[in-house]
Enzyme design. Sequence first.
Site, PDB file in Angstrom:
ATOM      1  N   HIS A   1       0.849  -1.197   0.000  1.00 23.18           N
ATOM      2  CA  HIS A   1       0.000   0.000   0.000  1.00 23.18           C
ATOM      3  C   HIS A   1       0.882   1.244   0.000  1.00 23.18           C
ATOM      4  O   HIS A   1       1.278   1.758   1.035  1.00 23.18           O
ATOM      5  CB  HIS A   1      -0.935   0.015   1.211  1.00 23.18           C
TER       6      HIS A   1
ATOM      7  N   HIS B   1       1.399   4.916  -2.624  1.00 26.25           N
ATOM      8  CA  HIS B   1       1.030   5.685  -3.814  1.00 26.25           C
ATOM      9  C   HIS B   1       2.281   6.354  -4.372  1.00 26.25           C
ATOM     10  O   HIS B   1       3.012   7.027  -3.642  1.00 26.25           O
ATOM     11  CB  HIS B   1      -0.013   6.740  -3.467  1.00 26.25           C
TER      12      HIS B   1
ATOM     13  N   HIS C   1      -9.929   1.183  -2.095  1.00 27.26           N
ATOM     14  CA  HIS C   1      -9.809   1.940  -0.846  1.00 27.26           C
ATOM     15  C   HIS C   1     -11.218   2.088  -0.263  1.00 27.26           C
ATOM     16  O   HIS C   1     -12.108   2.666  -0.897  1.00 27.26           O
ATOM     17  CB  HIS C   1      -9.254   3.336  -1.114  1.00 27.26           C
TER      18      HIS C   1
ATOM     19  N   GLU D   1     -11.670   3.882   5.078  1.00 30.43           N
ATOM     20  CA  GLU D   1     -10.585   4.737   5.560  1.00 30.43           C
ATOM     21  C   GLU D   1     -11.181   5.981   6.207  1.00 30.43           C
ATOM     22  O   GLU D   1     -10.991   6.251   7.385  1.00 30.43           O
ATOM     23  CB  GLU D   1      -9.674   5.130   4.399  1.00 30.43           C
TER      24      GLU D   1
END
Length: 260
Positions: free
Chosen positions: A3, A5, A183, A186
């Site tokens: 995980h 970005h 996702h 969150e």
Amino acid sequence: ELHVHLIGTLEPALLLRIAKRNNITLYNTLKEAQNAYINFNNLDTFLNVYNHVTQALKTEEDFYEITLAYLHKASEQGVLRSEFFFEVQNFEPLGISFTAIMNGIISAIAEAKKKYGINSAPILCFLRNMSEESAMHALKQSLLYKDAIIACGLAAHEQDNPPLKFKHVFEKARAYGYKICIHAGEDMGAQYIWQAIRDLQADRIDHGVRCIEDPELVSYLAKTKLPLTVCPLSNTRLNIFKPQDHPLKTSWVQTFGIPT
């Protein structure tokens, strides 16, 4: 590392160097950039910084450079395999093509494997604050690079952008053979995780920490062994999930060293 970005790995010094090369001024000094990187208190204010940074990137060379820098650092930290997210929808209006982004990333992946011995692969991540039509356009462009891209994901602002909004694009993605990772849970609650599972047939949930609000969901995740890529430090930093307010506090703190 499952995980991460790509744009989120862009460190301030490299950001300023790339921005200068592209005749762009985002921050006047390194200290100003460093302060901006820590000046947020929730998901939306974090994403404002994230999106601001993207304006510095203009060329294939930029994406090559940030990808190689990330993979080098990851390898130094002992990472043997990285599957990282990248986005394209926010770059097209800036005149950056899918081809330029992918060529930069693919070249860096090959170089990093040769130099540092790290294996990696990108995950095309759709932006949930944009339209499903925009995501579908990105998906169709990705087909030229199906040998390189291993999955399709969904990220960005959760509020008012439920997984169900993207049902059709993920049906297509699955039909094309992509794995699906979403996702969810969150910033918003357990209902977003249920939608990712039931409506988008997610193979993996990214974050997912708010599943604890729904015992039925927790039981389902345990029974099916559907994986979550939990980011405990990120979630607590953004004041989204606070383990000290939950009965599982002790085990979370012992496992991840989260301060109470």
